[in-house]
Structures are given as structure tokens and as C-alpha cells.
Write a protein that holds these residues in place. Structure first.
Motif, PDB file in Angstrom:
ATOM      1  N   PHE A 554       7.397  11.362  -9.189  1.00 55.58           N
ATOM      2  CA  PHE A 554       6.682  10.224  -9.762  1.00 55.58           C
ATOM      3  C   PHE A 554       6.673   9.086  -8.735  1.00 55.58           C
ATOM      4  N   CYS A 555       5.709   9.148  -7.845  1.00 54.09           N
ATOM      5  CA  CYS A 555       5.545   8.125  -6.819  1.00 54.09           C
ATOM      6  C   CYS A 555       4.255   7.371  -7.107  1.00 54.09           C
ATOM      7  N   LEU A 556       4.363   6.079  -7.327  1.00 50.46           N
ATOM      8  CA  LEU A 556       3.178   5.300  -7.654  1.00 50.46           C
ATOM      9  C   LEU A 556       2.199   5.246  -6.491  1.00 50.46           C
ATOM     10  N   ALA A 557       2.701   5.214  -5.268  1.00 45.25           N
ATOM     11  CA  ALA A 557       1.810   5.170  -4.109  1.00 45.25           C
ATOM     12  C   ALA A 557       0.995   6.461  -4.020  1.00 45.25           C
ATOM     13  N   CYS A 558       1.618   7.619  -4.252  1.00 44.60           N
ATOM     14  CA  CYS A 558       0.889   8.894  -4.220  1.00 44.60           C
ATOM     15  C   CYS A 558      -0.177   8.934  -5.304  1.00 44.60           C
ATOM     16  N   GLU A 559       0.223   8.575  -6.539  1.00 42.86           N
ATOM     17  CA  GLU A 559      -0.728   8.638  -7.656  1.00 42.86           C
ATOM     18  C   GLU A 559      -1.863   7.639  -7.463  1.00 42.86           C
ATOM     19  N   LEU A 621       3.355  -4.572  -6.182  1.00 39.63           N
ATOM     20  CA  LEU A 621       3.519  -4.857  -4.757  1.00 39.63           C
ATOM     21  C   LEU A 621       4.937  -4.503  -4.296  1.00 39.63           C
ATOM     22  N   THR A 622       5.920  -4.842  -5.122  1.00 39.90           N
ATOM     23  CA  THR A 622       7.310  -4.494  -4.782  1.00 39.90           C
ATOM     24  C   THR A 622       7.502  -2.982  -4.748  1.00 39.90           C
ATOM     25  N   GLN A 623       6.930  -2.278  -5.719  1.00 34.30           N
ATOM     26  CA  GLN A 623       7.102  -0.829  -5.794  1.00 34.30           C
ATOM     27  C   GLN A 623       6.427  -0.134  -4.617  1.00 34.30           C
ATOM     28  N   LEU A 624       5.210  -0.554  -4.268  1.00 33.27           N
ATOM     29  CA  LEU A 624       4.526   0.042  -3.122  1.00 33.27           C
ATOM     30  C   LEU A 624       5.281  -0.255  -1.831  1.00 33.27           C
ATOM     31  N   HIS A 625       5.836  -1.449  -1.723  1.00 30.63           N
ATOM     32  CA  HIS A 625       6.630  -1.815  -0.549  1.00 30.63           C
ATOM     33  C   HIS A 625       7.831  -0.883  -0.410  1.00 30.63           C
ATOM     34  N   GLN A 626       8.515  -0.603  -1.531  1.00 34.53           N
ATOM     35  CA  GLN A 626       9.678   0.288  -1.498  1.00 34.53           C
ATOM     36  C   GLN A 626       9.271   1.724  -1.197  1.00 34.53           C
ATOM     37  N   ASP A 627       8.171   2.188  -1.815  1.00 34.60           N
ATOM     38  CA  ASP A 627       7.720   3.566  -1.562  1.00 34.60           C
ATOM     39  C   ASP A 627       7.354   3.766  -0.099  1.00 34.60           C
ATOM     40  N   SER A 642       0.461  -7.493  13.720  1.00 37.23           N
ATOM     41  CA  SER A 642       1.822  -7.358  13.239  1.00 37.23           C
ATOM     42  C   SER A 642       2.680  -8.470  13.798  1.00 37.23           C
ATOM     43  N   SER A 643       3.525  -8.996  12.994  1.00 36.43           N
ATOM     44  CA  SER A 643       4.359 -10.126  13.415  1.00 36.43           C
ATOM     45  C   SER A 643       5.677  -9.644  13.969  1.00 36.43           C
ATOM     46  N   SER A 644       6.331 -10.509  14.672  1.00 36.47           N
ATOM     47  CA  SER A 644       7.595 -10.145  15.300  1.00 36.47           C
ATOM     48  C   SER A 644       8.731 -10.053  14.308  1.00 36.47           C
ATOM     49  N   PHE A 645       8.558 -10.696  13.144  1.00 37.41           N
ATOM     50  CA  PHE A 645       9.681 -10.681  12.192  1.00 37.41           C
ATOM     51  C   PHE A 645       9.797  -9.346  11.480  1.00 37.41           C
ATOM     52  N   CYS A 646       8.756  -8.502  11.519  1.00 40.88           N
ATOM     53  CA  CYS A 646       8.782  -7.229  10.808  1.00 40.88           C
ATOM     54  C   CYS A 646       9.735  -6.285  11.527  1.00 40.88           C
ATOM     55  N   SER A 647      10.730  -5.841  10.853  1.00 43.29           N
ATOM     56  CA  SER A 647      11.679  -4.896  11.447  1.00 43.29           C
ATOM     57  C   SER A 647      11.086  -3.508  11.439  1.00 43.29           C
ATOM     58  N   SER A 648      11.770  -2.590  12.101  1.00 44.00           N
ATOM     59  CA  SER A 648      11.254  -1.224  12.174  1.00 44.00           C
ATOM     60  C   SER A 648      11.264  -0.555  10.819  1.00 44.00           C
ATOM     61  N   GLY A 649      12.137  -1.022   9.908  1.00 42.11           N
ATOM     62  CA  GLY A 649      12.182  -0.425   8.569  1.00 42.11           C
ATOM     63  C   GLY A 649      11.204  -1.045   7.604  1.00 42.11           C
ATOM     64  N   ASP A 650      10.462  -2.073   8.059  1.00 38.51           N
ATOM     65  CA  ASP A 650       9.510  -2.717   7.167  1.00 38.51           C
ATOM     66  C   ASP A 650       8.274  -1.847   7.012  1.00 38.51           C
ATOM     67  N   SER A 651       7.568  -2.015   5.876  1.00 37.92           N
ATOM     68  CA  SER A 651       6.392  -1.200   5.604  1.00 37.92           C
ATOM     69  C   SER A 651       5.138  -1.982   5.933  1.00 37.92           C
ATOM     70  N   VAL A 652       4.002  -1.272   5.955  1.00 37.99           N
ATOM     71  CA  VAL A 652       2.730  -1.929   6.189  1.00 37.99           C
ATOM     72  C   VAL A 652       2.389  -2.853   5.020  1.00 37.99           C
ATOM     73  N   SER A 678      12.042 -13.293   2.067  1.00 30.49           N
ATOM     74  CA  SER A 678      10.603 -13.033   2.106  1.00 30.49           C
ATOM     75  C   SER A 678      10.094 -12.835   0.688  1.00 30.49           C
ATOM     76  N   THR A 679       8.834 -13.088   0.490  1.00 26.45           N
ATOM     77  CA  THR A 679       8.208 -12.897  -0.820  1.00 26.45           C
ATOM     78  C   THR A 679       6.842 -12.260  -0.619  1.00 26.45           C
ATOM     79  N   LEU A 680       6.421 -11.484  -1.602  1.00 22.36           N
ATOM     80  CA  LEU A 680       5.126 -10.804  -1.528  1.00 22.36           C
ATOM     81  C   LEU A 680       4.014 -11.601  -2.197  1.00 22.36           C
ATOM     82  N   LEU A 681       4.377 -12.633  -2.978  1.00 22.15           N
ATOM     83  CA  LEU A 681       3.355 -13.463  -3.622  1.00 22.15           C
ATOM     84  C   LEU A 681       3.950 -14.810  -3.967  1.00 22.15           C
ATOM     85  N   PHE A 682       3.080 -15.749  -4.307  1.00 25.24           N
ATOM     86  CA  PHE A 682       3.497 -17.095  -4.673  1.00 25.24           C
ATOM     87  C   PHE A 682       3.031 -17.397  -6.093  1.00 25.24           C
TER      88      PHE A 682
END
Length: 1195
Positions: A554-559, A621-627, A642-652, A678-682
Motif C-alpha cells: 500500500f504505497c500512495l505514490a505507486c497508486e 505531501l508528507t506521505q509522498l515525501h516519505q515514500d 536543486s538547492s545546496s541544503f538538500c541532503s542526499s537522502g532528501d527526495s524530489v 523545513s516545511t512543505l506548506l504554509f
């Protein structure tokens, strides 16, 4: 009375009815007409002819109960007993209709139907009465109001009508055709050819249409095609009347003699089983009318025009003792009818009188009649005088007359406001003595009021009262519903009307004339449809999601990727997100956040949809970020942006939506703590200002992003909670700016409304004389719509109303970690430049999600989306941008100003999406199908007890991989998760409110060619975690336990695993062969191109005929007897393949359609004879057991 336009032949009757003359009998009328008839001063009979007290009605024997004058001296042309109420309808030669209530024949209504032609037939419906005249069909309410008036061609001469079902009508007459009219659309839908001189009488049974011709013939026609099946040549002269009951047809008419036509005293009787005539029945009267009156026996009533009536059995001998006499006032009987209960007979004569004969003193016209509505009596004269000195006297006792003028009590909306009771202010003594601990106040009770008692006072409504969700009372009128006038039609909640064919005959094109795909709303928790569309039209998000594939069940990104793929393939047909919402319901976080609505809450609109969709926006947005974080990010997606603050483990997803911030907490002791987040929305934070000050949206947005607030927080230096000042600074701006509006009460709504009013005044003042009052340019004329570039046209006043939101905003990072935000327009700032190197960004509005307040439906959610060039290029082959309204499956292009207009009475903003200009150029937008051929190879079963001996399929080998155009036999079986919700109408028909929710339980695919043709390579049972209401074992073969991994012996897999197999087969280009595949793909939630589907339901189908079952086709063409006790998907899939081979053989690969048409005709003839039932098999041995498993074991 106005006699202009009436038949000139009726002018002789006018003086007798004119109010200026004395009530004397006209010389043209029969003197016996006034016997026992009381005339009013205008000369019109008002009371029925009273029955003599000596008349005794014997039970079971027909006798005259009442006589009544319908219209003095004007012949009665037709009579009809109402099929829904206890009423008798009468039509005259002057085009006048009159109705009488009950066996006492009390006059109910009387009105003119046609000014010149006689009424030839009357038919009662549930909501009104149909009247047929020479070239006019009129549908009127029982009180006389016209519902519709359908004019036929002037050359028509109509005589009869026949109601074939609740909404279809056949109309025939003296011409060479019969018309079929749809009563819902009031349009002619079909024209059937008949032979000259036409049809004057029509009847119907469950086998045939019966048409009576003036030539003396009776033709029997097919119910579907209206073709002549049989014909009886009853009389040599002309046909007078006929009737049908059971297996008998009886007719009366005229025979040709040397001197002309003579009434034939022999009734012709026909046996409809043998289709031949039986012994004619000789009667003792000159038959003009006849009806079957089946009570204890199938007896016939034969009526002559002179008033003689005889009862006899159609297969017996007529007895002269069974004759009784109707005493007409005029010389001739003109019409005759029998009630549905067979307890009453009605006769109409040539002098305008109606005679009611019954077989009981208190007859009923129908077995079950509804109550009749009567006009309310006028009580003005009987009202008591009112004493004006009494203060408590209810003024509602004074009746108010109906008027179209505005009433004094209908105040304009500007001068009235709702004034509900509100909470009183807190006592000043309490405020004075209150002590605060944190944010909670404590005070002693001053005991100035009784406990739990508040005086009821109506005061002016202040801004603290939350009346935001209420719809104000409309001043339009007392009987009008305000929300119907407030909410624009395209914004109202759309629903699917289900018929007996399900969705097949529902016209989705009426709601969506674009090539984009809508989403169906009937699935549980489909309130998020608008947000799914927003995410789909974000090009980088769509490409990222469709490239994603993982192993989670049950992956929301896949579905979501599978759903986006369906939206890509669709050409305007709606899709449904059932699999995505199924995965959504299984995620614990969604349930914990209250995002899973119960069916009852969703239907009644109890949930606050605005808050709900904003929580859902943050969650997805949080769920897709985690997936996405769980998989390695593809290097292709790390673009220049892409910004410099994004680590290698960060998602698109993080690169697109995430905004990195510094949160600073300053305690009053001077200690400062800084942490990064960090936040995904305001979320918008509104200023506490009641002065009406003007705020730009950019100012409020900056205040919300760079938030500063006082709150209690832990201080490490003080080692306790202390009041602290928390500030937020931005280190990096996102590519997509997502904003939750948080307009959840009247305070926020009033702020939006006030700012829109101020902005409107400023815009009008700014444009001055250039602004127009109306929209001067159509949607097609505005070349700049949806795009910041283009020719700038001056907006109209209507477009500037309720607008506060800017189409673009400009954001700049300052050197001291500050942020400048302002509204951006091309006029003010000039053309956009590439200023990113200086930290300047321009964001364009891409979507707004709004909450529609509608108390009638509980409200709904819609989206305005600016669809980009790439989507138009793929769907329509053109390159432009355009704003659209997405309201579930309703999609409509709109003006760009409509996307930012928010009338806070019914249209409330919930979510805003701004994207950086030229965003798509920063990302690689190529899509590579992540589904590989390995999904078709062997896999382990989830079932613990499955053994190899139970295997029912052989997986494909590497050398058997399907190619483009290969055939694959497919069948699926389903179980029910939720039962269908339906209501039973008063006419006995069923209306589906919500269809049953099905879930796929078994999917089978068999090889369509090669040495192993017919051997299954997929036979998956689908595990489900949802509760199954009905396994439908008789039709699916699925038994309880088959889908349980603990006890099942089947090859059990997840839905996602089998879905990937089918997706690979679709993408590779195979052709699926099956029976009823449209429903199978719909429940599986797959979109398959039409050229890849070969459905035997439609291959062996003739237009306007019934669909034929797979069981009957297999028996007829293949001599196979399948689906004995239950259905088996392997057997069904292989049978469909064999039927397709048979189709190719019979149609010579589709080159000889005429010869195949003859085969289909023989199929339908055989089916009708067999009643579409297959003979019982001699043995229960299934071909599947004999053929498939032997070949499987051999392999």
C-alpha cells in the motif's frame, strides 16, 4: 365565455350557455335533457343527475349508479378512468376536458384542451393527463396547468396513443407511420412505417403490439423492432374495436355489402397461441365497442351505439337474457371505458351526458388509488373580527392574497441581517478579579446570575459570532430556496444518475466537453478528487510519481502513479481513484488525522470539508515525501534548480515543496535558541485588525511565512517554561509554494470580504474611465488568459469584484536573512527576467481549491487549475495555457478572473498553489515505464497452505513473453464490499442512489496463441483486508476463506502485484479477449485503449437488442455447457477465446458482415424460443476439468 377559435359547428350551442340569456332549453336539444337536471343562471349543469331512491344496486350485477352532464349538448368523444386516482376523465367534440371525482361523479376540474379539434384519446400518468387531438399532444396537470404542448405536423390525423413504458409513447393515426415520443425530452425519437390507411387502435401485451387498421386488419408487431410478426384479416369493410386478454383477441367491425358497409354481428375471436381464428361469436346487438372484463371468467362486454350491452364468454354462446340497456339522453353512445378494478363502466352519449354503471353500491375505480388533492375552500367570509388592541393577537390569522408584487416584509438584503442569540459578554467583575496562569484564567464566581441561566436578548450580530457556515435568508421570495440562486450551477455538487444499465447510458459528455479526464465522486472519501487533479497538472510531480515503483503493498505514490497513467490515457472519459483510495484507507496516519470519513458523514456533509482538504493536503505531501525518501533519488531529477541544503537522502518532493527555515526562540532571560527545520506548506495568519485597513495579499503572506509570535516554551537556561518570542526566517524558498488559507470562521471570511471590497474600489479608481461595466471580451478573445504574457486588456467591473488574490507574487531574499514579498504585475515590474541569481523569484498562481457552501447538498470541493502547454499538446495537439474548473467529472474552461473571485457567501478559498516561473525547465520531465517483464514470472503465494498440486496455471517462460497484438483471454471475479443503496418509487420502479462497491477477488489470463493456447498463465486470488459483505459464490466461485492467507489453498497475491502484471500487458500492446470486459476493467481500475479490447458481448450483439450471456453463446456456437453450479474464471476466459475464433470464422475475419448478420438473427430467434435458457446438462462434467487440468499436468 369566448367562442372565438372554436369549431363553427358548435356555434349553435353558444346561446344556451351565454350568461346574458335566460336559462332556457335550446331548440336544438332533446327536451329529456333537463329531466332531474338543475341549471344555474348561466345555463350550465352543476349537479349530477340524482339516482332515484328506489334504485337498488345488486352486488355483482351492473346497474346504473349515476349520470352527469359533462357539457350540455356537445357530444362526448372519449372517456377514461384515471389509473392513479379515483377520477373519471371525459373529453368532448369541442376540445373540452372535464374530470369527475369518485362514484358520486363530483365535478373536479374542467378546462379547454383544444380550441377547434375534438379530443380523441386520454391517458393518465402519475403527474398529469395526456390529451391527443388531431395534430396535437398536450400534457396537463389534473388541475388544468399545461406541462408541455407538443405540436405535430398539420398533415397528421392522429387517432390513438399507447404508453409503452413510463417515459415512451406511441402515437398513430391515418398516415403511413407511427411516432415514438420520449416524454422526458418531449422529442420524437423514432418513426415506424406502417401500411396505408394507418392505425386507429393500439393495444399491448408482454408479447406484441396490436395495431387495428381501418381496412379491417389487426397486425401483431414485435415489441423491439416494431416489425409485423402476424396479421389477422378480421373484416372486409372496416374495424370498429378490438381487445386482447390472455391468449385471446376479439374484434368487432363492419362487412362490405352491396349497399355499403353493414355492422357485422359476428365477433371474430383469435387464439394467440396457435395464431389462428376460432369459432366466431354471434351476438344479439350491433357491436360498436367491446372490452374484456376478466373477473371470475374472461367475459366480454359488447356495446352498441343505440345503448344495448351484452355480456358473453368469448368461447361460448351469447344469451339474449344477458342484455341490458343504457338509457342515453342523446340518440347515440359515443364512447365506452372500463375501470382498472372492473367494478365500473362509463358511457358517454351524443348529448354530453356521462353514465356510470357499477356492480356494487360503493365501487372503487382502481385497486390502489392515491389520495386526490382538492382546492382549499375560501375562509375569508367566515373569519372572526380581530381586535387590534390585543398585543398578543396573532396577525397570521389574516389571510394574505397571492400577489406578484413585492411584500412590505421582504426587506432588501442590504437592510436586513440574521440576528441569532449569542453568548453574553463576560461579567466585568470576573475580568477584574481574574488571575492568569499561563493562558488559563481563574476568578471567583460573583453570583450575579443564576447558574446555567442566560437571559434571552437579541443584539446586533458582532464579528465574533461564527455564522460563516450558515446561508443567509434570501429576499427573493418565501418559497424560493436561497442556495439555488446563490451557488452557480457549474459549482454545485454533481451526482451520477444510475439506471438499470448502470453507467452505460449516463451522458458524461454533457458535463465534460474537453479531452481531460474527470474523477467519479461516488467512491468513499472521494472528497480529495480536486487535489488529485491539482497534483496531476503539476508536470514535475506527475513525471516523478509515474516513474516511481516500489515493493510496498500500500504505497500512495505507486497508486497515484497508476491513477495518473489512467488520466493520461483517457480521452475525456471519467476515471475513478478506487485503488488509490483503498490504499489511502489502510494508512494509520490518515485515520489518526481524521481524514477517513464514514459514508454517513460524507453523504450528509457533516465534516468540515475546508479543514479536511487542508489536512489532506499536508498529509499527502508528507506521505509522498516519505515514500520517495525510501528509494534512491534518480540522478536525472537533480536539475540545476536543486538547492545546496538538500541532503542526499532528501527526495524530489522535498526539492519541489520544502522550504528550509531557521526558528529562533528568545526567552526573557536573554537566552536565544536557533534550530533549523523545513516545511512543505504554509498556513495563512491573518492580522487582528478591525479598522478596515488595506492589506495586500503579499503582506499577509509575508506575515505568515516570517511568523513572529509569543508563546510558552521550555528554556534550558531557566530550566522551566517561560514566555518566549519565536521568530521564523527563511533560508531557501521552495519551487512550489503551497498555502493553506485557513478560512474557518466568519472572522477570516470577513477579512477576505473586506480586503476584496477595498481592492475593488482601488481598482475602479485606478482604471478610471477605461473600465467597462460588463465583460467586453469572450473567453476565446482573451489571448492572454491563463498566461502572464500576452496582450493586456482592461478587466471589467464584474471581473474585479471579489478579487483580492494576485495572479503573481515576487519574492526576494535579502542579505540579512529577510524576505521581501509583493504582488507582481507586468505593468508594474515589466517583463519577467532571469533574476534568480540575485535571489529574486516570481511565482505564478497555478491552482486554487475552494469550498462550495451549499446547505442543500452539504457542500463540495472544486478546483481552478491553470493547465499548461504540455498537457494541451498531448491531449489536443495545440500549445496554449487555459484555466479550467474541475468539479469531479464536470470540467469546464473558465475566465482567469473566475479562479480568483471568492464570494464568501458560498465560495471560500481553501488551498493555493503558486509555482516558480519556468519551473519545468529545471527538471527532467521524461517518463520511463518502471514496470518490467519480470512481473509476469513466477512468484510465491501469500497463502500458507497452498501446495503445488493445487496450482491452476503455468507462468510464462522467457520465450513466451507476449508481443504487440498477441491475444490474451481475460476474466475476473468480484466480491461485494458495500451493498447497493436504492429507493423504490411509488410506481414500483427502483432508483439506484449509490451502486454496490465491488472488489476484484480473482483474475485469470490464458494464452491466446501458440502450442499452449488456452492454458492460464495468471490465476491470482486477490487478498483483501477490507470486510467482504457478499462473496457472490454462485456467480464468482469465490468461497469464504479463499482470500484469507491463513487458511486459503489458492495462489494468493496482493492487488498491486496482479495490477502490475495487467499494466505490463496493456503497455506491451496485447489484445484482451473476454466477455463483459468493460465492467471488469472498471472494477480493477484500469484504463485500456479501445483497440486493445475484443469483447464478445459486443461481437455477438445486434443494435437495440439484449446482451447475450456467455453461457448461452457457448452452448449455441460451441456446444459447450459452462457455468453449471458456479462460475469459473479459467473456463470463462478460455470460452471467450474460442468464441472469438468462432466469430472470425463466421465473419470471414470481418469481411462478410451481411452473412454474419444472418447468423446473429438466427441466434436471437433461437434465444427467444428458448427464453435465453440453456438446457440442463446430462452430466455435471465441466470441460475445464477434462481439458485444462489434463493439459496442465501433461506440461
Amino acid at each position: 365565455m369566448n367562442f372565438e377559435g372554436l369549431d363553427p359547428g358548435l356555434a349553435e350551442y353558444a346561446p344556451a350557455m351565454h350568461s346574458a340569456l335566460d336559462p332556457v332549453l335550446d331548440a336544438h336539444l332533446n327536451p329529456s335533457l333537463l329531466q332531474n337536471v338543475e341549471l344555474d343562471p348561466e345555463g350550465v349543469a352543476l349537479e349530477a343527475l340524482p339516482v332515484q331512491e328506489s334504485v337498488h344496486i345488486m352486488e355483482g350485477v351492473y346497474s346504473e349508479l349515476h349520470s352527469v352532464v359533462a357539457e350540455v349538448g356537445v357530444p362526448v368523444s372519449v372517456s377514461h378512468f384515471d389509473l392513479h386516482e379515483e377520477m373519471l376523465w371525459v373529453g368532448s367534440h369541442g376540445g373540452h376536458a372535464t374530470s369527475f371525482f369518485g362514484p358520486a361523479l363530483e365535478r373536479y376540474s374542467s378546462f379547454q384542451v383544444n380550441g377547434s379539434d375534438d379530443i380523441r384519446q386520454i391517458q393518465s400518468l402519475e403527474n398529469g393527463i395526456l390529451f391527443l387531438t388531431k395534430n396535437n399532444l398536450k400534457y396537463m396537470a389534473r388541475g388544468g396547468l399545461i406541462i408541455f404542448d407538443y405540436l405535430l405536423d398539420e398533415s397528421e390525423d392522429m387517432h390513438s396513443l399507447l404508453l409503452t413504458d413510463s417515459s415512451t409513447l406511441l402515437v398513430g393515426g391515418l398516415q403511413n407511420h407511427i411516432l415514438e415520443i420520449d416524454l422526458n425530452t418531449v422529442q420524437e425519437t423514432q418513426k415506424y412505417a406502417v401500411e396505408i390507411p394507418g392505425v386507429t387502435i393500439m393495444r399491448q401485451t408482454n408479447r406484441f403490439f396490436f395495431c387495428g387498421h381501418t381496412s379491417g386488419k389487426v397486425s401483431l408487431r414485435d415489441l423491439r423492432s416494431f416489425k409485423v410478426e402476424h396479421e389477422f384479416d378480421a373484416f372486409s369493410g372496416s374495424l370498429s374495436d378490438f381487445d386482447v386478454h390472455g391468449n385471446l383477441l376479439a374484434a368487432c367491425g363492419f362487412s362490405s355489402r352491396l349497399t355499403g358497409l353493414a355492422c357485422d354481428r359476428f365477433l371474430k375471436v383469435y387464439d394467440l397461441r396457435m395464431m389462428r381464428a376460432i369459432t366466431p361469436l354471434q351476438v344479439h346487438v350491433d357491436p360498436a365497442f367491446l372490452r374484456f372484463i376478466p373477473t371470475y371468467t374472461s367475459r366480454l362486454a359488447i356495446i352498441s351505439q343505440s345503448g344495448q350491452c351484452q355480456f358473453c364468454e368469448p368461447t361460448g354462446l351469447a344469451n339474449p337474457a344477458d342484455i341490458f340497456h343504457v338509457n342515453p339522453v342523446g340518440p347515440l353512445l359515443m364512447t365506452f371505458d372500463v375501470s382498472a378494478s372492473k367494478q365500473a363502466l362509463a358511457f358517454g352519449d351524443s348529448e354530453g351526458c356521462v353514465h356510470l354503471w357499477t356492480d356494487s353500491p360503493e365501487p372503487s375505480f382502481n385497486p390502489y388509488s392515491r389520495e386526490t388533492e382538492f382546492a382549499l375552500p375560501c375562509l375569508v367570509d367566515s373569519l372572526p373580527p380581530l381586535d387590534w388592541s390585543q398585543d398578543l393577537l396573532p396577525l397570521s390569522l389574516i389571510p394574505v392574497p397571492l400577489t406578484t408584487d413585492t411584500l412590505l416584509s421582504d426587506w432588501p438584503a442590504a437592510n436586513s441581517a440574521p440576528a441569532p442569540r449569542r453568548a453574553p459578554p463576560v461579567d466585568a467583575e470576573i475580568l477584574r478579579t481574574m488571575k492568569k496562569v499561563g493562558f488559563i484564567g481563574y476568578a471567583p464566581n460573583p453570583r450575579t446570575r443564576l447558574r446555567n441561566q442566560i437571559p434571552y436578548r437579541l443584539k446586533e450580530l458582532d464579528s465574533e459570532f461564527d455564522s460563516f457556515s450558515q446561508v443567509t435568508e434570501s429576499p427573493i421570495g418565501r418559497e424560493e430556496e436561497p442556495h439555488l440562486h446563490m451557488v452557480s450551477k457549474k459549482y454545485r455538487k454533481v451526482t451520477i444518475k444510475y439506471s438499470k444499465l448502470g453507467l452505460e447510458d449516463f451522458d458524461f459528455k454533457h458535463y465534460n466537453k474537453t479531452l481531460f479526464a474527470g474523477l467519479e465522486p461516488h467512491i468513499p472519501n472521494a472528497y480529495c478528487n480536486c487535489m488529485i487533479q491539482v497534483l496531476y497538472f503539476l508536470e514535475p510531480v506527475r513525471c516523478l510519481i509515474q516513474n516511481h515503483l516500489c515493493q510496498k503493498e500500500f504505497c500512495l505514490a505507486c497508486e497515484l502513479g497508476f491513477l495518473f497513467h489512467m488520466l493520461d490515457l483517457s480521452r475525456g472519459d471519467p476515471c475513478q481513484g478506487s485503488n488509490f483510495l483503498r490504499a489511502f484507507r489502510t494508512i494509520p496516519e490518515a485515520s489518526a488525522l481524521g481524514l477517513i470519513l464514514a459514508d454517513s458523514d460524507e453523504a450528509s456533509g457533516k465534516g468540515n470539508l475546508a479543514r479536511l482538504i487542508q489536512r489532506w493536503n499536508r498529509f499527502i505531501l508528507t506521505q509522498l515525501h516519505q515514500d520517495m525518501q525510501e528509494l534512491e533519488v534518480p540522478q536525472a531529477y537533480r536539475g540545476a534548480g536543486s538547492s545546496s541544503f538538500c541532503s542526499s537522502g532528501d527526495s524530489v518532493i522535498g526539492q519541489l515543496f520544502s522550504c528550509e527555515m531557521e526558528n529562533c526562540s528568545l526567552c526573557r532571560c536573554g537566552s536565544e535558541t536557533v534550530r533549523a527545520s523545513s516545511t512543505l506548506l504554509f498556513t495563512l495568519s491573518y492580522p487582528e485588525d478591525k479598522t478596515g485597513k488595506n492589506y495586500d495579499f503579499a503582506q499577509v503572506l509575508k506575515r505568515s511565512i516570517c511568523l513572529e509570535q509569543n508563546t510558552q516554551a521550555w528554556c534550558d537556561n531557566c530550566e522551566k517554561y517561560q514566555p518566549t518570542i519565536q521568530t521564523r526566517n527563511i533560508r531557501h524558498l521552495p519551487d512550489i509554494l503551497v498555502i493553506n488559507c485557513e478560512v474557518n470562521s466568519s472572522k477570516e471570511a470577513d477579512f477576505w470580504r473586506m480586503q476584496a471590497e477595498v481592492a475593488f474600489k482601488m481598482a475602479v479608481k485606478k482604471h478610471g474611465g477605461e473600465i467597462s461595466k460588463n465583460k467586453e471580451f469572450s473567453l476565446a478573445d482573451r489571448k492572454e488568459l491563463g498566461s502572464p504574457e500576452g496582450v493586456l486588456l482592461c478587466p471589467s467591473i464584474e471581473e474585479l469584484k471579489n478579487v483580492w488574490l494576485p495572479f503573481s507574487i515576487r519574492m526576494k531574499m535579502t542579505k540579512n536573512k529577510g524576505l521581501d514579498v509583493c504582488n507582481w504585475t507586468e505593468v508594474q515590474w515589466g517583463p519577467a527576467r532571469a533574476e534568480e541569481e540575485h535571489g529574486v523569484y516570481v511565482y505564478d498562481l497555478m491552482a486554487t481549491v475552494v469550498h462550495i457552501l451549499d446547505s442543500r447538498t452539504g457542500g463540495s470541493l472544486v478546483a481552478h487549475i491553470k493547465v499548461g502547454e504540455t498537457y494541451h499538446q498531448r491531449k489536443e495537439g495545440v500549445t496554449h495555457q487555459q484555466w479550467y474548473l474541475f468539479n469531479d467529472f464536470l470540467i469546464e474552461p473558465i475566465d482567469k478572473y473566475e479562479a480568483v473571485q471568492f464570494d464568501m457567501n458560498w465560495k471560500v478559498p481553501a488551498i493555493l498553489y503558486y509555482i516558480k516561473r519556468n519551473l519545468n525547465s529545471r527538471y527532467n520531465l521524461n517518463i520511463k515505464n518502471p514496470i518490467e517483464a519480470s512481473v509476469l514470472l513466477a512468484e510465491a503465494s501469500l497463502a500458507r497452505k497452498q501446495r503445488k498440486t493445487h496450482t491452476t496455471f503455468i507462468p510464462l517462460m522467457l520465450n513466451e513473453m507476449p508481443q504487440v497484438g498477441d491475444l490474451v483471454g481475460l476474466d475476473a471475479e468480484f466480491v461485494t464490499l458495500n451493498e447497493e443503496e436504492a429507493e423504490l418509487r411509488s410506481d414500483g420502479t427502483k432508483s439506484t442512489i449509490k451502486p454496490s462497491q465491488m472488489s476484484v477477488a480473482r483474475i485469470t489470463c490464458v494464452r491466446g496463441q501458440g502450442p499452449n493456447e488456452g492454458i492460464p498463465f495468471i490465476d491470482d486470488y486477490i487478498s483483501t483486508q477490507e470486510q467482504v459483505v457478499d462473496y457472490l459464490t454462485q456467480y464468482s466461485g469465490i468461497k469464504p476463506g479463499d482470500l484469507d492467507a491463513k487458511i486459503s489453498s489458492k495462489h494468493l497475491t496482493t492487488l498491486k502485484s496482479t495490477y502490475l502484471k495487467l499494466r505490463f500487458l496493456i503497455d506491451i500492446g496485447v489484445k484482451f479477449v473476454g466477455h463483459g470486459l468493460q465492467k471488469d476493467f472498471r472494477v480493477i481500475n484500469l484504463m485500456v485503449p479501445k483497440d486493445q479490447v475484443l469483447d464478445t458481448v459486443y461481437l455477438f450483439h445486434m443494435p437495440r437488442k439484449r446482451m447475450i450471456s456467455l453461457r448461452f453463446l457457448a452452448w449455441y456456437f460451441l456446444d459447450l455447457k459452462i457455468q453449471g453450479e458456479t462460475h469459473d474464471s479459467i473456463e470463462d476466459a478460455r470460452t471467450a477465446l474460442q468464441l472469438y475464433r468462432k466469430y472470425l470464422e463466421l465473419s470471414k475475419n470481418g469481411t462478410e458482415p451481411e452473412s454474419f448478420h444472418k447468423v446473429l438473427k438466427g441466434l436471437y430467434e433461437k434465444g427467444r424460443k428458448m427464453d435465453w435458457k440453456v438446457p440442463e446438462p446430462e452430466s455435471q462434467t465441466s470441460p475445464k476439468n477434462a481439458a485444462v487440468f489434463s493439459s496442465v499436468l501433461a506440461l
